[in-house]
Scaffold this motif. Structure first.
Motif, mmCIF file in Angstrom:
data_model
loop_
_atom_site.group_PDB
_atom_site.id
_atom_site.type_symbol
_atom_site.label_atom_id
_atom_site.label_comp_id
_atom_site.label_asym_id
_atom_site.label_seq_id
_atom_site.Cartn_x
_atom_site.Cartn_y
_atom_site.Cartn_z
ATOM 1 N N GLN A 44 40.491 69.827 57.124
ATOM 2 C CA GLN A 44 41.849 70.176 57.547
ATOM 3 C C GLN A 44 42.071 69.812 59.014
ATOM 4 N N ARG A 45 41.076 70.057 59.856
ATOM 5 C CA ARG A 45 41.182 69.757 61.281
ATOM 6 C C ARG A 45 41.304 68.247 61.521
ATOM 7 N N VAL A 46 40.500 67.454 60.810
ATOM 8 C CA VAL A 46 40.578 65.996 60.952
ATOM 9 C C VAL A 46 41.952 65.505 60.506
ATOM 10 N N GLY A 47 42.432 65.974 59.361
ATOM 11 C CA GLY A 47 43.747 65.569 58.878
ATOM 12 C C GLY A 47 44.860 65.937 59.840
ATOM 13 N N ARG A 48 44.820 67.151 60.348
ATOM 14 C CA ARG A 48 45.844 67.605 61.289
ATOM 15 C C ARG A 48 45.802 66.779 62.573
ATOM 16 N N THR A 49 44.607 66.453 63.038
ATOM 17 C CA THR A 49 44.463 65.688 64.275
ATOM 18 C C THR A 49 45.067 64.295 64.135
ATOM 19 N N VAL A 50 44.773 63.587 63.050
ATOM 20 C CA VAL A 50 45.319 62.229 62.910
ATOM 21 C C VAL A 50 46.836 62.261 62.691
ATOM 22 N N ARG A 51 47.354 63.312 62.070
ATOM 23 C CA ARG A 51 48.814 63.422 61.933
ATOM 24 C C ARG A 51 49.469 63.688 63.287
ATOM 25 N N ARG A 52 48.835 64.475 64.129
ATOM 26 C CA ARG A 52 49.382 64.750 65.465
ATOM 27 C C ARG A 52 49.395 63.496 66.327
ATOM 28 N N VAL A 53 48.394 62.651 66.160
ATOM 29 C CA VAL A 53 48.329 61.408 66.931
ATOM 30 C C VAL A 53 49.571 60.560 66.668
ATOM 31 N N GLU A 54 50.040 60.530 65.425
ATOM 32 C CA GLU A 54 51.209 59.722 65.065
ATOM 33 C C GLU A 54 52.402 60.039 65.957
ATOM 34 N N ARG A 55 52.579 61.303 66.286
ATOM 35 C CA ARG A 55 53.738 61.716 67.082
ATOM 36 C C ARG A 55 53.563 61.442 68.577
ATOM 37 N N ARG A 56 52.339 61.114 69.004
ATOM 38 C CA ARG A 56 52.069 61.015 70.433
ATOM 39 C C ARG A 56 51.703 59.614 70.933
ATOM 40 N N VAL A 57 51.633 58.654 70.066
ATOM 41 C CA VAL A 57 51.241 57.308 70.509
ATOM 42 C C VAL A 57 52.428 56.354 70.378
ATOM 43 N N PRO A 58 52.451 55.287 71.195
ATOM 44 C CA PRO A 58 53.590 54.368 71.153
ATOM 45 C C PRO A 58 53.557 53.358 69.999
ATOM 46 N N TRP A 59 52.484 53.300 69.239
ATOM 47 C CA TRP A 59 52.409 52.380 68.105
ATOM 48 C C TRP A 59 52.593 53.149 66.807
ATOM 49 N N GLN A 60 52.878 52.406 65.739
ATOM 50 C CA GLN A 60 53.031 53.048 64.433
ATOM 51 C C GLN A 60 51.669 53.511 63.930
ATOM 52 N N SER A 61 51.630 54.751 63.516
ATOM 53 C CA SER A 61 50.394 55.321 62.962
ATOM 54 C C SER A 61 50.762 56.013 61.653
ATOM 55 N N LYS A 62 51.164 55.212 60.686
ATOM 56 C CA LYS A 62 51.593 55.753 59.393
ATOM 57 C C LYS A 62 50.385 55.982 58.493
ATOM 58 N N CYS A 63 50.610 56.093 57.215
ATOM 59 C CA CYS A 63 49.597 56.556 56.261
ATOM 60 C C CYS A 63 48.310 55.733 56.254
#
Length: 163
Positions: A44-63
């Motif tokens: 759960q922690r790993v999943g939550r962390t990679v989803r949070r990265v999507e909102r904070r980086v300037p590149w697309q970090s989709k699925c």
């Protein structure tokens, strides 16, 4: 860690041939064993962390980028899992794709919205516990009739939900 992995995954997908991307994801058309004693809090922690990265980086970090990043984080910790690539036919000329990562029956990334997508390929990663082996994934073709399509979608939904 997740920011750097997201960056490298995005760079890999954009700049390198698909064969290299496939190599990063794992063993094609295989499904990792159930994973047994994996700590669900860690997943759960790993999943939550990679989803949070999507909102904070300037590149697309989709699925796909999220699945590749989480895969690397889990593999570095000795945890095995499977990346799924699915397709959804929108109309005669348009398809949508989605990627998700599971460890056994537990989703790490991509759970939200994965249901209508038919898994077309899988990539197993990580070590297999002694006495277990990876199973072969067989993609299913789209049936010709609506009745057959409904039956196939039911099977795909059962497969996606871990039943």
């Amino acid at each position: 860690e997740a920011v750097w992995l997201s960056f490298w995954a995005r760079l890999t997908v954009v700049a390198l041939p698909w064969s290299f991307v496939v190599h990063w994801m794992g063993e094609p058309l295989k499904i990792a064993p159930s994973g047994g004693d994996v700590d669900p809090v860690l997943l759960q922690r790993v999943g939550r962390t990679v989803r949070r990265v999507e909102r904070r980086v300037p590149w697309q970090s989709k699925c796909l980028i999220q699945a590749m990043s989480a895969k690397t984080m889990l593999a570095r910790r000795g945890i095995s899992g499977t990346i799924y690539l699915g397709l959804l036919r929108v109309d005669d000329e348009e398809f949508k794709s989605h990627a998700w990562l599971r460890c056994g029956t537990r989703f790490v990334t991509g759970r939200k919205g994965h249901e209508p997508f038919l898994p077309m390929s899988t990539f197993a990663f990580g070590a297999c516990p002694e006495g277990e082996s990876r199973t072969t994934f067989v993609p299913r073709a789209k049936p010709a009739t609506n009745q057959a399509a409904n039956a196939a979608n039911s099977k795909a939904e059962a497969f996606n939900s871990g039943v």
